[in-house]
Scaffold this motif. Sequence first.
Motif, PDB file in Angstrom:
ATOM      1  N   ALA A 156       9.413 -60.360  20.280  1.00  0.00           N
ATOM      2  CA  ALA A 156       9.568 -59.644  21.542  1.00  0.00           C
ATOM      3  C   ALA A 156      10.965 -59.958  22.034  1.00  0.00           C
ATOM      4  O   ALA A 156      11.319 -61.131  22.206  1.00  0.00           O
ATOM      5  N   GLY A 157      11.795 -58.933  22.221  1.00  0.00           N
ATOM      6  CA  GLY A 157      13.176 -59.151  22.603  1.00  0.00           C
ATOM      7  C   GLY A 157      13.592 -58.353  23.818  1.00  0.00           C
ATOM      8  O   GLY A 157      12.909 -57.398  24.215  1.00  0.00           O
ATOM      9  N   MET A 158      14.732 -58.775  24.411  1.00  0.00           N
ATOM     10  CA  MET A 158      15.261 -58.102  25.602  1.00  0.00           C
ATOM     11  C   MET A 158      16.777 -58.041  25.537  1.00  0.00           C
ATOM     12  O   MET A 158      17.422 -58.926  24.981  1.00  0.00           O
ATOM     13  N   VAL A 159      17.326 -56.964  26.122  1.00  0.00           N
ATOM     14  CA  VAL A 159      18.772 -56.731  26.172  1.00  0.00           C
ATOM     15  C   VAL A 159      19.107 -56.104  27.510  1.00  0.00           C
ATOM     16  O   VAL A 159      18.441 -55.142  27.896  1.00  0.00           O
ATOM     17  N   PRO A 160      20.128 -56.540  28.222  1.00  0.00           N
ATOM     18  CA  PRO A 160      20.767 -57.842  28.125  1.00  0.00           C
ATOM     19  C   PRO A 160      19.862 -58.918  28.709  1.00  0.00           C
ATOM     20  O   PRO A 160      19.030 -58.647  29.571  1.00  0.00           O
ATOM     21  N   ALA A 161      20.048 -60.134  28.257  1.00  0.00           N
ATOM     22  CA  ALA A 161      19.134 -61.214  28.611  1.00  0.00           C
ATOM     23  C   ALA A 161      19.126 -61.521  30.111  1.00  0.00           C
ATOM     24  O   ALA A 161      18.078 -61.868  30.659  1.00  0.00           O
ATOM     25  N   GLU A 162      20.265 -61.389  30.775  1.00  0.00           N
ATOM     26  CA  GLU A 162      20.342 -61.754  32.195  1.00  0.00           C
ATOM     27  C   GLU A 162      19.623 -60.758  33.101  1.00  0.00           C
ATOM     28  O   GLU A 162      19.121 -61.120  34.152  1.00  0.00           O
ATOM     29  N   ASN A 163      19.610 -59.504  32.700  1.00  0.00           N
ATOM     30  CA  ASN A 163      18.995 -58.448  33.512  1.00  0.00           C
ATOM     31  C   ASN A 163      18.488 -57.375  32.557  1.00  0.00           C
ATOM     32  O   ASN A 163      19.123 -56.336  32.371  1.00  0.00           O
ATOM     33  N   PRO A 164      17.339 -57.606  31.906  1.00  0.00           N
ATOM     34  CA  PRO A 164      16.881 -56.717  30.838  1.00  0.00           C
ATOM     35  C   PRO A 164      16.721 -55.252  31.257  1.00  0.00           C
ATOM     36  O   PRO A 164      16.057 -54.941  32.236  1.00  0.00           O
ATOM     37  N   ALA A 165      17.385 -54.397  30.500  1.00  0.00           N
ATOM     38  CA  ALA A 165      17.240 -52.948  30.667  1.00  0.00           C
ATOM     39  C   ALA A 165      16.325 -52.399  29.573  1.00  0.00           C
ATOM     40  O   ALA A 165      15.773 -51.314  29.709  1.00  0.00           O
ATOM     41  N   PHE A 166      16.186 -53.168  28.493  1.00  0.00           N
ATOM     42  CA  PHE A 166      15.382 -52.749  27.343  1.00  0.00           C
ATOM     43  C   PHE A 166      14.594 -53.941  26.826  1.00  0.00           C
ATOM     44  O   PHE A 166      15.156 -55.009  26.598  1.00  0.00           O
ATOM     45  N   VAL A 167      13.294 -53.756  26.689  1.00  0.00           N
ATOM     46  CA  VAL A 167      12.404 -54.787  26.143  1.00  0.00           C
ATOM     47  C   VAL A 167      11.567 -54.115  25.063  1.00  0.00           C
ATOM     48  O   VAL A 167      11.100 -52.987  25.233  1.00  0.00           O
ATOM     49  N   CYS A 168      11.388 -54.824  23.952  1.00  0.00           N
ATOM     50  CA  CYS A 168      10.662 -54.224  22.832  1.00  0.00           C
ATOM     51  C   CYS A 168       9.885 -55.299  22.076  1.00  0.00           C
ATOM     52  O   CYS A 168      10.396 -56.405  21.876  1.00  0.00           O
ATOM     53  N   LEU A 169       8.693 -54.978  21.673  1.00  0.00           N
ATOM     54  CA  LEU A 169       7.881 -55.866  20.843  1.00  0.00           C
ATOM     55  C   LEU A 169       7.742 -55.232  19.464  1.00  0.00           C
ATOM     56  O   LEU A 169       7.329 -54.077  19.341  1.00  0.00           O
ATOM     57  N   VAL A 170       8.091 -55.998  18.434  1.00  0.00           N
ATOM     58  CA  VAL A 170       7.945 -55.554  17.047  1.00  0.00           C
ATOM     59  C   VAL A 170       6.900 -56.444  16.394  1.00  0.00           C
ATOM     60  O   VAL A 170       7.015 -57.668  16.440  1.00  0.00           O
ATOM     61  N   VAL A 171       5.877 -55.840  15.801  1.00  0.00           N
ATOM     62  CA  VAL A 171       4.841 -56.583  15.091  1.00  0.00           C
ATOM     63  C   VAL A 171       4.746 -56.016  13.681  1.00  0.00           C
ATOM     64  O   VAL A 171       4.659 -54.797  13.502  1.00  0.00           O
ATOM     65  N   VAL A 172       4.788 -56.901  12.700  1.00  0.00           N
ATOM     66  CA  VAL A 172       4.632 -56.486  11.312  1.00  0.00           C
ATOM     67  C   VAL A 172       3.398 -57.217  10.781  1.00  0.00           C
ATOM     68  O   VAL A 172       3.358 -58.445  10.733  1.00  0.00           O
ATOM     69  N   ASP A 173       2.400 -56.436  10.409  1.00  0.00           N
ATOM     70  CA  ASP A 173       1.148 -56.993   9.917  1.00  0.00           C
ATOM     71  C   ASP A 173       1.196 -57.146   8.407  1.00  0.00           C
ATOM     72  O   ASP A 173       1.403 -56.165   7.695  1.00  0.00           O
ATOM     73  N   ASP A 174       1.056 -58.369   7.954  1.00  0.00           N
ATOM     74  CA  ASP A 174       0.981 -58.694   6.537  1.00  0.00           C
ATOM     75  C   ASP A 174       2.222 -58.242   5.756  1.00  0.00           C
ATOM     76  O   ASP A 174       2.117 -57.485   4.785  1.00  0.00           O
ATOM     77  N   PRO A 175       3.422 -58.696   6.166  1.00  0.00           N
ATOM     78  CA  PRO A 175       4.628 -58.301   5.430  1.00  0.00           C
ATOM     79  C   PRO A 175       4.567 -58.776   3.983  1.00  0.00           C
ATOM     80  O   PRO A 175       4.107 -59.884   3.704  1.00  0.00           O
ATOM     81  N   GLN A 176       5.024 -57.928   3.088  1.00  0.00           N
ATOM     82  CA  GLN A 176       4.990 -58.227   1.657  1.00  0.00           C
ATOM     83  C   GLN A 176       6.410 -58.354   1.140  1.00  0.00           C
ATOM     84  O   GLN A 176       7.034 -57.360   0.802  1.00  0.00           O
ATOM     85  N   THR A 177       6.929 -59.566   1.131  1.00  0.00           N
ATOM     86  CA  THR A 177       8.266 -59.815   0.613  1.00  0.00           C
ATOM     87  C   THR A 177       8.390 -61.256   0.162  1.00  0.00           C
ATOM     88  O   THR A 177       7.673 -62.118   0.664  1.00  0.00           O
ATOM     89  N   ASN A 178       9.270 -61.475  -0.780  1.00  0.00           N
ATOM     90  CA  ASN A 178       9.621 -62.831  -1.182  1.00  0.00           C
ATOM     91  C   ASN A 178      11.116 -63.068  -0.984  1.00  0.00           C
ATOM     92  O   ASN A 178      11.643 -64.101  -1.369  1.00  0.00           O
TER      93      ASN A 178
END
Length: 158
Positions: free
Chosen positions: A90-112
């Motif tokens: 879950a991230g925000m931009v800019p940190a001091e006064n967030p104008a944009f907040v977004c949550l990214v969830v990846v279920d069961d990523p398949q990578t090595n």
Amino acid sequence: GKLMRPRIVDAIVAADGTVIRDYPPEVLNRVMKPDTSRKMRAALKTVTEPGGTATRGAVPGYTTGGKTGTAKKVKPAGGYYEGRYSVSFAGMVPAENPAFVCLVVVDDPQTNEVKRYGGTIAAPIFTRIAERAAKVMNIPPTEEVESDKEAAKQASIQ
């Protein structure tokens, strides 16, 4: 420190620029004191800074903050799967006064290629989304990008 009513649309605008309907931000209630909110944003900033758990979640040109998440997947009959995770950032931009907040969830990523953590899988996805969102939303940069700093340094030498 304010709980806002979620919204997807800021306004409905006609082709000639006339605002047909406006959807202003709506505060539902205060969930924490302003000082506590400021301290939380400062703490979340350290997550994307060097030494943090999600340096890949930094957005060039902006102060960024966020929180990683990594959880083992639960078996239907109980217990956990070995090597299977749900990862998030879950991230925000800019940190001091967030104008944009977004949550990214990846279920069961398949990578090595990288370890399967929120900071290595979900955070880079956030960065790509936030870079585009900042442009579309016309969010002014809050810091110089490294290439800009280097160019300024070279110009001052000459």
